[in-house]
Design a protein around this motif. Structure first.
Motif, short mmCIF file in Angstrom:
data_model
loop_
_atom_site.label_atom_id
_atom_site.label_comp_id
_atom_site.label_asym_id
_atom_site.label_seq_id
_atom_site.Cartn_x
_atom_site.Cartn_y
_atom_site.Cartn_z
N ASN A 1 0.84 -1.20 0.00
CA ASN A 1 0.00 0.00 0.00
C ASN A 1 0.87 1.25 0.00
OD1 ASN A 1 -2.28 -1.67 0.30
ND2 ASN A 1 -1.99 -1.71 2.53
N SER A 2 0.28 2.36 -0.47
CA SER A 2 0.92 3.68 -0.39
C SER A 2 2.29 3.77 -1.06
CB SER A 2 1.04 4.13 1.07
OG SER A 2 -0.21 4.08 1.70
N TYR A 44 -3.26 -0.36 -2.06
CA TYR A 44 -4.06 0.86 -1.93
C TYR A 44 -3.21 2.11 -2.22
CZ TYR A 44 -7.97 -1.31 0.74
OH TYR A 44 -9.05 -2.05 1.16
N TYR A 45 -3.88 3.11 -2.74
CA TYR A 45 -3.37 4.49 -2.80
C TYR A 45 -2.04 4.68 -3.52
CZ TYR A 45 -6.87 4.63 0.90
OH TYR A 45 -8.01 4.47 1.63
#
Ligand code: SF4
Lengths: 460, 235
Positions: B47-48, B67-68
């Motif tokens: 993520n990120s 995610y993201y």
């Protein structure tokens, strides 16, 4: 036919019957008739107006023989407050545990935002942005500025994330847990519209859910993203409107919050449906205790700080919130009142001018106004109108808010000393008793004069 | 800790199998003068990845991102050679993000600017709360895409699910395939000259070759711009 009546017909034969119904009282009748006339619910500003169990229903047990007080005017009593010690490498350090709650530019004028920043900076505390983004005025005037990340993401910008001192992820607010913001067209001025990327003058409804995450597991990932963006420097707060506080606070802690902000149902709003304000959410008093129970249950009271808001008005309120276990409070409506909300006059170049006629044109009077949603604030606090906003001079506003915060902190330390504490954060539940059974049950402190805590312990 | 610098090409490699995500992002937030491109190996769905970029840097992610990815991108170019998890390029301000595979929910959520290109399909809520960014999707978009989109453009080369453009403001959605159902206050509108130009330009920028005339225009009927008692179901 024309005989003279024996009784003067202008005199009522029997006294007028004015028996009011408790259920269908004048307020209820007014409500039904307004609904029938408009077909639309009523919208207003501020918070719950109904009587609720509150901090007023608690009392402090000052020191006496069993406890030892501090000298009120001499001995030091610290009010230093640190927020965000759990994961952030740059926690927020404040001189007082009284912060200014998030209120949007849009709801408030730029003058007010500037005044709040100045006052908070002088008092060594923080201000908070609101729905609609950060204004340069408030960034410049605020030493410590908390930047809200709201469901709408209006004006949410990475440059502002970087120049903020902390990020507050807003899940909900006490006035309307489960609802999004609302800003009626009168307040969507060109500048407000531009900041929010919306057409001018529309009735604006903010989202009630975040666009890029759903549920507590996602929130944990979202918090990590914000930490990565800010290189793990800035504290991340999570703000919830008070409903299922015990569970929500636990979930916020699990999601990785540094600070949890719990806003009770007395918390204000610039515009929300009355049915929402008065009937959704739980009182701040009940919320504080549930939040503290959650932190104690997880054994994180020394890592995660609790900020409480919703109807905090006085130094005694602050002291009670701290004694119940909050690390700090946030105040919104009290700050507006300090600025002149519901005052009969406003100050222009040192001279008091009457605002009565303007309250009248809103259909209200000083002391009763809740018309922030109209954008026609008679004292220039919650307006975007170029003429009305001049009624609040930033310097005057800043001084009044500073005086208010100063008074609160003096009252807070006074009570702390009387309870024998040289640090306001040493106030504890054992210093409190309740005046009513309801307050005793909600706050989890004994009814005064007994050792009875309804729902927790046996009889006295 | 910086990644390994290849002196001749001035490109930097971060291997997330061995290096910390935090160090990658910190590096991307630092002084990037002289850095041509950054390659992320073994992203493994982390993520990120590459969030908060604030410079015209080129980042290539070789594999799937979680995610993201490229969240809050400002000026950077990020290419994911693989699929992207929820919220890719969320709140992008400027620059370009490209996903060669599929993107999950909330792709380009709340993006204020820049161009997001998804070659495959995008999941639910693509372009939700869009604030001025552009999104081109090679395949389909899931339900509730363009929800409350305020400004910007979405070009969907495939089809769209339920509730397309619900409560949309000034953003415009172009769809080539079918629309299962429009959301409240969204309506079909005729394609004008400007629309054809816009779609043509965005398709060209995205490197996709459909005819602009094959697209439909969806925009706000503006019945929810002001409170009124007759729209009670929608409020
Ligand atoms: S005086 Fe102004 S701030 Fe106070 S309730 Fe009325 S409109 Fe709102």
């Amino acid at each position: 036919m024309a005989t003279k009546p024996e009784i003067d017909p202008t005199e009522p034969r029997e006294p007028l019957n004015l028996e009011e119904s408790a259920g269908l009282n004048r307020q209820a009748i007014h409500y039904i008739q307004r609904a029938a006339a408009t077909g639309l619910y009523e919208i207003r500003g501020l918070g719950a107006k109904r009587a609720l169990p509150h901090f007023d229903d608690l009392l402090f047990l000052g020191a006496s023989l069993s406890r030892y007080p501090l000298e009120g005017y001499r001995e030091k009593c610290s009010s230093k407050t640190v927020l965000g010690t759990r994961f952030a490498t740059k926690p927020i350090e404040l001189d007082i545990p009284i912060t200014i709650a998030g209120m949007s530019f849009g709801a408030l004028s730029a003058h007010v935002k500037e005044a709040l920043g100045r006052a908070a900076t002088e008092m060594g505390t923080s201000t908070t942005t609101g729905d609609g983004g950060m204004t340069s005025e408030e960034r410049k005037s605020s030493k410590t500025l908390v930047y809200q990340c709201l469901p709408s993401r209006y004006g949410f910008r990475p440059d502002d994330v970087r120049r903020a001192d902390a990020i507050e992820i807003v899940i909900g607010q006490g006035a309307k847990p489960g609802g999004g913001g609302m800003l009626l067209g009168q307040k969507v001025s060109p500048r407000v519209a531009k900041m929010r990327t919306l057409p001018e003058g529309i009735d604006q409804r903010s989202a009630c859910r975040h666009p890029d995450w759903t549920g507590p597991d996602d929130l944990a990932i979202k918090i990590k993203e914000l930490r990565e963006i800010t290189d793990w420097e800035k504290p991340i707060y999570v703000k919830v409107g008070a409903t299922r506080v015990f569970h929500d606070v636990k979930l916020a802690v699990h999601a990785g919050a540094d600070v949890v902000v719990v806003d009770g149902m007395q918390g204000g709003t610039a515009a929300t449906q009355v049915a929402f304000i008065e009937h959704v959410g739980i009182p701040t008093l009940a919320a504080v205790r549930q939040a503290v129970d959650a932190l104690e249950d997880l054994n994180v009271t020394d890592q995660v700080q609790l900020v409480v808001s919703g109807g905090v008005r006085t130094g005694a309120d602050v002291a009670k919130a701290l004694a119940l276990g909050a690390t700090a409070v946030a105040i919104g409506q009290g700050i507006l009142v300090a600025l002149g909300c519901n005052s009969g006059t406003y100050l222009q170049k040192g001279e008091h001018r009457s605002a009565i006629a303007d309250y009248r044109s809103l259909g209200t009077a000083p002391g009763f106004c809740h018309h922030c949603h109209t954008g026609r604030c008679p004292v220039g606090v919650t307006t975007q109108d170029a003429v009305l906003e001049q009624r609040l001079e930033p310097a005057v506003g800043a001084e009044r808010v500073r005086n208010y915060l100063k008074t609160l902190n003096m009252e807070l330390t006074m009570i702390a000393r009387a309870c024998g504490k040289h640090n306001v954060h040493h106030l504890e539940r054992e210093d409190l008793v309740a005046l009513s059974i309801e307050a005793a049950a909600m706050a989890g402190v004994p009814l005064a004069g007994t050792s009875w805590i309804p729902g927790r312990s046996g009889g006295a | 800790m910086d990644g390994a610098v290849n002196a001749s090409s001035r490109s930097v490699v971060f291997d997330l199998a061995r290096q910390e995500l935090r160090d990658l992002n910190k590096f991307l937030h630092g002084d990037l003068r002289g850095v041509g491109s950054v390659t992320v190996e073994n992203p493994d769905g982390a993520n990120s990845i590459a969030v908060g970029i604030n410079a015209p840097v080129m980042v290539e992610v070789n594999g799937h991102a979680g995610y993201y990815v490229a969240g809050m991108n400002q000026g950077g170019t990020v290419v994911v050679h693989g699929n992207a998890g929820p919220g890719c390029a969320e709140n992008m301000m400027s620059g370009r993000v490209e996903v060669t595979g599929f993107a999950s929910g909330g792709a380009g959520a709340s993006a204020h600017g820049g161009l997001l290109v998804i070659r495959g399909d995008a999941g639910l809520r693509c372009g939700i709360s869009l604030k001025g960014g552009d999104i081109v999707v090679g395949g389909d978009v899931g339900s509730f895409s363009g929800f409350m989109a305020q400004a910007g453009r979405m070009v969907v080369c495939g089809s769209a699910g339920e509730g397309l453009g619900d409560s949309i403001y000034e953003a415009v959605i172009y769809v080539r395939g079918t629309v299962t159902a429009l959301g409240s206050d969204a309506r079909l509108e005729p394609m004008g000259e400007d629309d054809l130009r816009v779609v043509g330009k965005l398709l060209a920028d995205a490197g996709m070759s459909h005819l602009p005339s094959e697209f439909k225009r969806i925009a706000s009927a503006k019945t929810l711009y002001h409170w009124n008692a007759d729209a009670n179901l929608t409020y």
